[in-house]
Design a protein around this motif. Structure first.
Motif, short mmCIF file in Angstrom:
data_model
loop_
_atom_site.label_atom_id
_atom_site.label_comp_id
_atom_site.label_asym_id
_atom_site.label_seq_id
_atom_site.Cartn_x
_atom_site.Cartn_y
_atom_site.Cartn_z
N ASP A 1 0.80 -1.22 0.00
CA ASP A 1 0.00 0.00 0.00
C ASP A 1 0.83 1.27 0.00
OD1 ASP A 1 -2.29 -1.54 0.01
OD2 ASP A 1 -2.45 -1.52 2.19
N TYR A 2 1.95 1.27 0.73
CA TYR A 2 2.69 2.52 0.91
C TYR A 2 4.11 2.48 0.33
CZ TYR A 2 -1.19 3.35 4.03
OH TYR A 2 -2.44 3.50 4.54
N GLY A 3 4.51 1.32 -0.20
CA GLY A 3 5.83 1.23 -0.82
C GLY A 3 6.01 2.16 -2.00
N PRO A 4 5.03 2.24 -2.94
CA PRO A 4 5.21 3.11 -4.11
C PRO A 4 5.39 4.59 -3.76
CG PRO A 4 3.51 1.49 -4.54
CD PRO A 4 3.86 1.35 -3.09
N ILE A 5 4.59 5.11 -2.82
CA ILE A 5 4.72 6.54 -2.48
C ILE A 5 6.04 6.80 -1.76
CG2 ILE A 5 3.47 6.29 -0.29
CD1 ILE A 5 3.52 9.37 -2.61
N LEU A 6 6.51 5.83 -0.96
CA LEU A 6 7.81 5.97 -0.32
C LEU A 6 8.93 5.95 -1.36
CD1 LEU A 6 9.52 6.18 2.24
CD2 LEU A 6 9.44 3.68 2.42
N LEU A 7 8.78 5.09 -2.37
CA LEU A 7 9.76 5.03 -3.46
C LEU A 7 9.80 6.36 -4.21
CD1 LEU A 7 11.74 3.26 -5.07
CD2 LEU A 7 9.79 2.53 -6.47
N PHE A 8 8.64 6.93 -4.47
CA PHE A 8 8.57 8.25 -5.12
C PHE A 8 9.34 9.28 -4.30
CE2 PHE A 8 6.81 12.44 -5.59
CZ PHE A 8 6.60 12.60 -6.95
N PHE A 9 9.09 9.30 -3.00
CA PHE A 9 9.72 10.28 -2.12
C PHE A 9 11.25 10.12 -2.14
CE2 PHE A 9 11.30 11.62 2.06
CZ PHE A 9 10.75 12.89 2.15
N LEU A 10 11.74 8.89 -2.06
CA LEU A 10 13.18 8.65 -2.02
C LEU A 10 13.85 9.03 -3.34
CD1 LEU A 10 13.26 5.22 -0.13
CD2 LEU A 10 13.82 7.48 0.79
N THR B 1 12.97 17.68 -13.35
CA THR B 1 13.66 16.42 -13.59
C THR B 1 13.49 15.46 -12.42
OG1 THR B 1 15.32 17.51 -14.97
CG2 THR B 1 15.89 15.35 -14.08
N ALA B 2 13.63 15.97 -11.20
CA ALA B 2 13.45 15.13 -10.01
C ALA B 2 12.02 14.61 -9.94
CB ALA B 2 13.78 15.94 -8.75
N VAL B 3 11.04 15.45 -10.27
CA VAL B 3 9.64 15.02 -10.26
C VAL B 3 9.41 13.92 -11.30
CG1 VAL B 3 7.27 15.74 -10.75
CG2 VAL B 3 8.76 17.22 -9.40
N ILE B 4 10.00 14.07 -12.48
CA ILE B 4 9.82 13.08 -13.55
C ILE B 4 10.39 11.73 -13.12
CG2 ILE B 4 10.44 12.44 -15.90
CD1 ILE B 4 8.35 14.69 -15.63
N TYR B 5 11.62 11.73 -12.58
CA TYR B 5 12.22 10.48 -12.13
C TYR B 5 11.41 9.86 -11.00
CZ TYR B 5 16.45 11.25 -14.92
OH TYR B 5 17.33 11.42 -15.95
N THR C 1 2.17 13.36 -16.26
CA THR C 1 3.27 14.11 -15.66
C THR C 1 4.56 13.93 -16.45
OG1 THR C 1 2.29 13.89 -13.46
CG2 THR C 1 4.64 14.42 -13.55
N VAL C 2 4.86 12.68 -16.82
CA VAL C 2 6.10 12.38 -17.54
C VAL C 2 6.05 12.95 -18.96
CG1 VAL C 2 7.53 10.52 -18.48
CG2 VAL C 2 6.58 10.33 -16.16
N LEU C 3 4.93 12.75 -19.65
CA LEU C 3 4.83 13.19 -21.04
C LEU C 3 4.83 14.71 -21.17
CD1 LEU C 3 2.21 10.65 -22.45
CD2 LEU C 3 4.66 10.73 -22.94
N LEU C 4 4.15 15.39 -20.27
CA LEU C 4 4.00 16.84 -20.37
C LEU C 4 5.00 17.61 -19.50
CD1 LEU C 4 0.09 17.05 -20.34
CD2 LEU C 4 1.63 16.99 -22.31
N HIS C 5 5.81 16.87 -18.72
CA HIS C 5 6.79 17.50 -17.83
C HIS C 5 6.13 18.54 -16.93
CE1 HIS C 5 9.58 15.44 -20.43
NE2 HIS C 5 10.60 15.85 -19.72
N ASP C 6 5.02 18.16 -16.33
CA ASP C 6 4.26 19.07 -15.48
C ASP C 6 3.85 18.34 -14.21
OD1 ASP C 6 2.57 20.89 -14.30
OD2 ASP C 6 1.53 21.41 -16.16
N GLN C 7 4.36 18.81 -13.06
CA GLN C 7 4.08 18.15 -11.79
C GLN C 7 2.63 18.33 -11.34
OE1 GLN C 7 7.15 20.45 -9.95
NE2 GLN C 7 5.71 21.59 -8.67
N PHE C 8 1.88 19.20 -12.03
CA PHE C 8 0.48 19.43 -11.68
C PHE C 8 -0.30 18.11 -11.65
CE2 PHE C 8 -3.78 19.72 -13.58
CZ PHE C 8 -4.44 20.46 -12.62
N TYR C 9 -0.03 17.23 -12.61
CA TYR C 9 -0.84 16.02 -12.75
C TYR C 9 -0.60 15.03 -11.62
CZ TYR C 9 -1.85 17.96 -17.30
OH TYR C 9 -2.25 18.81 -18.30
#
Length: 218
Positions: free
Chosen positions: A22-31, A49-53, A94-102
């Motif tokens: 449940d929480y592994g993916p969001i923790l991975l995003f944060f790290l 760039t950090a948001v995209i990765y 987010t990845v395609l449009l390079h916009d963290q809004f999504y």
């Protein structure tokens, strides 16, 4: 003529595997985001760039968690299917449009969708949370499911409003930290305060620990 062999019963999740799925993916995003985020004077390019990765890691982690749940436990709850699909859709934008809004609007969309669905079902006398979570609250009677569906419906709408406020007034890194240090504790606390009601409405003793560690989430 012999009867067909019964299909194997789904395995019960353990507490720590619940948390990983449940929480592994969001923790991975944060790290990943923290690893690639610009140090010192931040540039807009470095932040994006950090948001995209981080988003790509989030998507891979969510799909991997769903696949692991399907392999390990032989079934996936409708809530996990839907949340994973939305992660892939908004993460892809987010990845395609390079916009963290999504990636920031994704929790709002999930909260509003679940909140309106649960409240709509409650108004029609249907506890949709029982369908979404399936056997997570073993032994809970219909009245308990109705109360839980109503309360989580309102709570999801509160979380949607909170997410919108935070993403407007905080930096992306501040919003991300709020996801970990505000939204998760609020969800656990909201689940915990329902324990007396759940037990009064027949919650099985062996399911009690799983209720606290596995609240509905986005």
């Amino acid at each position: 003529m012999t009867d067909a062999a019964p299909s194997p019963a789904p395995k019960k999740k353990s507490t720590w595997l619940n948390l990983v799925v449940d929480y592994g993916p969001i923790l991975l995003f944060f790290l990943v985001y923290r690893h690639f985020s610009p140090k010192g004077a931040a540039s807009s390019f470095g932040e994006v760039t950090a948001v995209i990765y981080g988003t790509m890691a989030f998507m891979v982690g969510a799909v991997a968690a769903l696949g692991f749940s399907l392999w390990k436990f032989r079934k996936v709850s409708p809530m996990l299917w839907l949340s994973t699909a939305l992660i892939v859709v908004f993460g892809g934008l987010t990845v395609l449009l390079h916009d963290q809004f999504y990636i920031q609007i994704k929790p709002t969309a999930i909260y509003v969708l679940f909140g309106l669905a649960l409240l709509g079902g409650w108004l029609k006398g249907r506890a949709l949370l029982k369908i979404l979570l399936e056997a997570a609250f073993e032994g809970l009677d219909d009245a308990g499911w109705m109360i839980l569906s109503r309360n989580w419906g309102f709570f999801f709408l509160v979380l949607a409003a909170l997410n919108e406020g935070l993403r407007h007034y905080l930096s992306f890194s501040g919003w991300l930290e709020a996801k970990l240090w505000l939204f998760l504790p609020l969800s656990f606390l909201f689940t915990f305060v329902h324990m007396p009601m759940l037990l009064r409405h027949g919650l099985a003793a062996e399911a009690e620990a799983d209720v606290v560690t596995h609240p509905p989430h986005e």
